[in-house]
Design a protein around this motif. Structure first.
Motif, PDB file in Angstrom:
ATOM      1  N   VAL A  56       0.809  -1.227   0.000  1.00 44.66           N
ATOM      2  CA  VAL A  56       0.000   0.000   0.000  1.00 44.66           C
ATOM      3  C   VAL A  56       0.840   1.275   0.000  1.00 44.66           C
ATOM      4  O   VAL A  56       0.298   2.355  -0.222  1.00 44.66           O
ATOM      5  N   LEU A  57       2.137   1.174   0.234  1.00 42.74           N
ATOM      6  CA  LEU A  57       2.965   2.378   0.298  1.00 42.74           C
ATOM      7  C   LEU A  57       3.429   2.807  -1.094  1.00 42.74           C
ATOM      8  O   LEU A  57       3.564   1.982  -1.992  1.00 42.74           O
ATOM      9  N   PRO A  58       3.706   4.098  -1.275  1.00 39.47           N
ATOM     10  CA  PRO A  58       4.324   4.539  -2.525  1.00 39.47           C
ATOM     11  C   PRO A  58       5.714   3.924  -2.652  1.00 39.47           C
ATOM     12  O   PRO A  58       6.400   3.713  -1.642  1.00 39.47           O
TER      13      PRO A  58
ATOM     14  N   VAL B  88      10.148   3.282   1.124  1.00 36.81           N
ATOM     15  CA  VAL B  88      11.098   3.760   2.131  1.00 36.81           C
ATOM     16  C   VAL B  88      10.413   4.788   3.018  1.00 36.81           C
ATOM     17  O   VAL B  88       9.798   5.734   2.523  1.00 36.81           O
ATOM     18  N   HIS B  89      10.517   4.611   4.307  1.00 35.02           N
ATOM     19  CA  HIS B  89       9.902   5.521   5.260  1.00 35.02           C
ATOM     20  C   HIS B  89      10.923   5.925   6.307  1.00 35.02           C
ATOM     21  O   HIS B  89      11.645   5.076   6.830  1.00 35.02           O
TER      22      HIS B  89
ATOM     23  N   THR C 116      11.981  -3.686  -1.759  1.00 32.05           N
ATOM     24  CA  THR C 116      12.225  -3.771  -0.309  1.00 32.05           C
ATOM     25  C   THR C 116      11.375  -2.758   0.455  1.00 32.05           C
ATOM     26  O   THR C 116      11.172  -1.636  -0.008  1.00 32.05           O
ATOM     27  N   LEU C 117      10.890  -3.188   1.612  1.00 33.35           N
ATOM     28  CA  LEU C 117      10.263  -2.280   2.574  1.00 33.35           C
ATOM     29  C   LEU C 117      11.328  -1.875   3.580  1.00 33.35           C
ATOM     30  O   LEU C 117      11.861  -2.732   4.293  1.00 33.35           O
ATOM     31  N   LEU C 118      11.641  -0.591   3.606  1.00 33.69           N
ATOM     32  CA  LEU C 118      12.646  -0.087   4.546  1.00 33.69           C
ATOM     33  C   LEU C 118      11.954   0.953   5.414  1.00 33.69           C
ATOM     34  O   LEU C 118      11.615   2.044   4.944  1.00 33.69           O
TER      35      LEU C 118
END
Lengths: 364, 364
Positions: B282-284, B292-293, B304-306
């Motif tokens: 769901v993230l950009p 990346v957040h 990758t989710l970072l």
């Protein structure tokens, strides 16, 4: 060896590398870290050269690291501390220690070594020192050549020539870090050794060679020493004179041009722990090849370095990674790319990030 | 809809899941997190049902989360807060809200929904509510069935039967989480929808169905409500009576056995963000598929989710990982194994680790 040929260890603690970032930082260099041993690296280095053959070591450190050195070392264990007013690489640093020794006994053998290397087989190291001593006493500049275990491209190499003694050989020449093909050829030849930056040489012989091959450095270092301020066991060489010194390594300034240079090949479980792959190599591992340190759990993983410093880390299903976590910074990368940490740190430094300098304050 | 068919939102905030650990913790459940929206999930849920069609929402939350709910929500935005003295799943929780509404207008339509789901297309959601309202007013228990995008094995499914209205269909039955082959067959059939736990029904119809199919729960919940303590907008049902309630979901206690149940199929960008893979979805994302957040740098990486929360994270050369870091805990795993975080958390809970309960105090 007899007592009149005592070895004077000179431990160089000028480094402020960040190749193990976020473990190592500018204000917390690798030599202050405890990495797979029971004490920090500089303390382990001091312990490695204690005993009847050795004088208490001279530490040469950056003045900015004075408090760190004090905290890292038992003051009883060291002989003297020379604080460099500026970082000028190894040739000037060793000159300062040589001058200090010259005041008492010019023919003293200096055992020069970095403060941030691991040597697992101390007996092999001591045996190599004993083998080197007669050559060094005879004014050879002796280096210790590490038996290569693989075609490493991250080290310089020493090419050995004809024998000089039972173990010693003349150095044909020093070689810069090779490319992969050249490294292969070096290792195949059996005549090449890794340059670990460990030396045994008479103080007067070193200064004479420095005078011959790097006259400016010899002069500036001598002036910095002559104009030092001494308080107790701490010498502070003159800032202006030392800052004038060219920043050159002993390899470049002295060993490469020197005529009378020897190598003692040695296999002693040496590592410079120059990155996460090297750290993974030297640590104990579980049956899946994971090296785990600190407050960490790892499941269904292999070949991974998991280092948790004052933080809980959980890894599942990962292979061949470096996962290194501290309470203010974390890095994750394949161990095969561990050298790329330099790129990350350079970018962070360019952004002015304080995490490259020091640990930010945290509490649990 | 006219004003006499106002919708009464009932937002269930009983969850204390740790499927996003270390982001979510027992004392910091997912609905309190800000995940890819401009506010925390429960506040976004409240905002999603504001406007002229909706009464101010009733929040049903665990008493242990009272302070968290206060902190997460603007008090002006909510109508009432019911604090459950114990966690008893959704059937009793909804009964409490139904009893509150019964005092004023028994035929009020309750829009029951979890506090920790994401719905990107609010207009589609509102249109579905409008389509559901006539059925609900006619005493159907209406659920919203999410158009499946893939053969997910992590959700229950709703099997639709004949049409009841332009968009509404009778529910043939509810199905538990299927295996992969069954999920494929469900999706291929075109007759199955994901069960998102969102319902529209009259308060009296719900309580009547509860009385019919789960008499004990109906009785205990009624007693707990009758013996409540009310202070301002906050109701505290009686602890002993509520603790006696069986812990059952509305699906199991009411919807499965109920005869008069309907589904409104809807495609509204729904996600329960039930794990790191769903969060990544769901993230950009950047052009390499990295989400990346926070204070993070990522190089030469993909898919990758970072997520870096109050900590600096650097990743190089990684693919398809979840890297989630907070100042007291970090997790690293392939996104494909994100559900295994449950195993990790269970192990940490068994070890009595406080990091599963709450964030340990840190400061920069």
């Amino acid at each position: 060896m007899t007592t009149d040929t005592w070895i004077q260890p000179v431990i160089l603690s000028g480094g402020s590398g960040t190749r193990l970032w976020p473990l190592s930082r500018t204000q917390r260099p690798k030599q202050m870290l405890t990495l797979g041993q029971d004490r920090n690296m500089i303390a382990a280095t001091v312990a490695r050269v204690s005993g009847p053959d050795f004088a208490p070591p001279i530490i040469v450190a950056g003045a900015a690291h004075e408090a760190l050195v004090d905290a890292a070392l038992d003051q009883e264990s060291i002989g003297a501390l020379i604080l460099e007013p500026a970082a000028r690489n190894t040739a000037p640093a060793i000159a300062l220690a040589a001058h200090k020794v010259m005041m008492q006994a010019p023919e003293t053998l200096l055992l020069v070594m970095p403060s941030d290397h691991l040597i697992k087989d101390t007996d092999a190291f001591h045996a190599a020192i004993h083998a080197a001593a007669p050559l060094a006493a005879d004014e050879w500049l002796v280096t210790f050549g590490i038996q290569p275990s693989h075609a490493e491209t991250g080290y310089g190499y020493i090419e050995a020539a004809e024998p000089l003694s039972e173990r010693g050989r003349r150095v044909a020449r020093f070689h810069e870090k090779p490319d992969a093909a050249r490294a292969e050829a070096y290792v195949e030849s059996g005549e090449f050794y890794w340059n670990a930056g460990i030396f045994l040489m008479r103080a007067d012989a070193y200064l004479a060679a420095l005078e011959t091959h790097a006259e400016d450095i010899a002069r500036d270092a001598a002036t910095a020493w002559a104009n030092r301020v001494t308080e107790g066991d701490v010498d502070r060489p003159d800032r202006n004179a030392f800052a004038s010194c060219a920043s050159q390594s002993i390899d470049y300034a002295v060993m490469e041009p020197a005529a009378r240079k020897a190598v003692i090949p040695v296999d002693m479980g040496w590592s410079d722990i120059g990155g996460f792959a090297a750290l993974h190599d030297v640590l104990p591992k579980d049956t899946h090849g994971n090296a785990v340190h600190g407050d960490a759990i790892i499941e269904d993983s292999s070949g991974t370095l998991l280092w948790a410093e004052d933080i809980l880390v959980a890894a599942v299903g990962v292979d061949d990674l470096a996962i290194v976590a501290t309470p203010d910074a974390v890095t994750v990368m394949p161990l095969s790319r561990a050298q790329d940490i330099k790129r990350v740190v350079d970018r962070l430094k360019a952004d002015g990030r304080p995490e490259t300098e020091r640990h930010l304050e945290t509490r649990r």
